[in-house]
Design an enzyme around this catalytic site. Structure first.
Site, short mmCIF file in Angstrom:
data_model
loop_
_atom_site.label_atom_id
_atom_site.label_comp_id
_atom_site.label_asym_id
_atom_site.label_seq_id
_atom_site.Cartn_x
_atom_site.Cartn_y
_atom_site.Cartn_z
N ASP A 1 0.81 -1.22 0.00
CA ASP A 1 0.00 0.00 0.00
C ASP A 1 0.85 1.26 0.00
O ASP A 1 0.31 2.37 0.02
CB ASP A 1 -0.94 0.00 1.20
N ASP B 1 -4.78 -6.09 3.48
CA ASP B 1 -4.90 -5.87 4.93
C ASP B 1 -5.76 -4.64 5.23
O ASP B 1 -5.53 -3.92 6.20
CB ASP B 1 -3.52 -5.73 5.58
#
Length: 388
Positions: A253, A279
């Site tokens: 990310d 996640d």
């Protein structure tokens, strides 16, 4: 349905200019021109994929929620909301992760998920294909955003009860071996029933290797919630590198792992063993603000989510599709590698590769059209139907 003029990701993990034929919710075949003697069906849907990559529907095997809902809310409405958002982003199969909660609460969550999975759903919802039990058998030292009040020693009967109430939906069960002196016998008893992962662990190299040699086969979000790798103490990361049958998750990310470390992981493990995960938290798909995660307050600013007051990373607010884009555009991971690691590899990691994760005859007709220039999602096909 036919998808024409696209650059299709093939089972050989490369892109080729092909057309794709879909019938009855399944991929039938790929050909350059798709001459088909059965094409007398009138008004067959044709999707023009000019200027697009055509990739399998993404498979996220580790995330917690999105759009204000968390998997551990334990309601069908929460799961449905999550499934709709994920499908809209091109994530057509989901294996959400649990939080560390009381055992009976976790059982309620698993029962709800099993009931949901048994129901019929509209084509706008991602398929619930598994559950990743991130806790409760984890380390207090490396608990991260997990609630330490509910961490317990590993227990065969408890894990078996999770499998029973989920009706086999639990695919991965986390473990911190250094917290559990009997981890070898635990792994030996459970490894043929569920995949054992090293999760939120402070284990050193030797203990990690012992767990993998006993039958653990997976590592939760590599580099995060585990000791750093150093030249004299390689830790979990070094043990994963040396254990060729182990697959490892990566959060790409842009916050959890530096791009150079992501590239190093690909060099160490190869694209065959890496699984991209998001996640993501319930904040994914929403704006800045504060919200609760497993009884703890989380602050969200932009693409960063942290525990209120401590600044510790609490998870991501990016979908798996966004993580794939970041891996390619910001981290210089080859597109073919990133696509494999977000589709086929996660499907294989939980044993569903015969139905998901590839554009291949007989597989479920889930695919995503990405713009060749910026990798933005142009269309999502789920069960042979166009969602967007």
């Amino acid at each position: 349905m036919k998808i024409i003029n696209g650059s299709v990701f093939t089972p050989e993990f490369r892109f080729e200019e092909k057309s794709v034929l879909i019938r009855n919710g399944r991929f039938m075949r790929m050909d350059p021109d798709l001459p088909d003697p059965e094409d007398s069906v009138e008004a067959e849907a044709v999707v023009d994929a000019s200027g697009c990559f055509v990739i399998p529907g993404l498979v996220d095997i580790h995330f917690h929620g999105c759009m204000g809902a968390d998997f551990c809310d334990g309601t069908r409405e929460a799961i449905a909301s999550i499934a709709r958002y994920e499908a809209s982003q091109g994530v057509t199969a989901i294996c959400p992760a649990t939080l560390t909660l009381p055992v009976e609460t976790l059982k309620d969550v698993l029962r709800c998920a099993a009931d949901y999975a048994d129901e019929r759903h509209g084509p706008d919802e991602a398929d619930l294909v598994g559950i990743n039990m991130e806790g409760p058998f984890i380390s207090r030292v490396r608990k991260g955003a997990q609630n330490g009040a509910y961490i317990i020693p590993c227990d065969i009967s408890v894990c078996e009860s999770f499998l029973e109430v989920s009706r086999g939906l639990v695919k991965i069960a986390g473990l911190a071996p250094e917290e559990n002196p009997g981890f070898r016998s635990y792994i030996a008893a459970m490894k043929d029933q569920v995949r054992i992962s090293l999760a939120h662990t402070d284990a050193d190299y030797e203990t990690s290797m012992a767990a993998f040699e006993a039958g653990a086969c997976h590592a939760v979000h590599l580099f995060n919630a585990m000791p750093p790798m150093s030249h004299r103490a390689p830790g979990v990361v070094g043990a994963v590198r040396d254990s060729k049958a182990v697959m490892a998750e990566l959060i790409c990310d842009g916050n959890h792992i530096h791009p150079a470390v992501v590239r190093a992981a690909f060099d160490m493990l190869g694209e065959e063993r890496i699984v991209l995960i998001s996640d993501s938290l319930r904040a994914c798909g929403m704006g800045d603000g504060r919200m609760m995660l497993g009884g703890q307050e989380v602050e969200v600013h932009g693409t960063r989510a942290t525990l209120a007051g401590s600044g510790a990373l609490a998870g991501s607010v990016c979908s798996l599709t966004r993580c794939l884009q970041i891996a390619v555009k910001r981290m210089n991971i080859p597109l073919e590698y990133a696509v494999r690691c977000a589709t086929y590899n996660p499907a294989r990691a939980i044993g569903i590769q015969d139905a998901y994760g590839s554009i291949e005859a007989g597989r479920k007709a889930d695919c995503v059209l990405l713009n060749r220039q910026d990798l933005s999602v142009q269309a999502v096909v789920k069960d042979g139907r166009l969602l967007r």
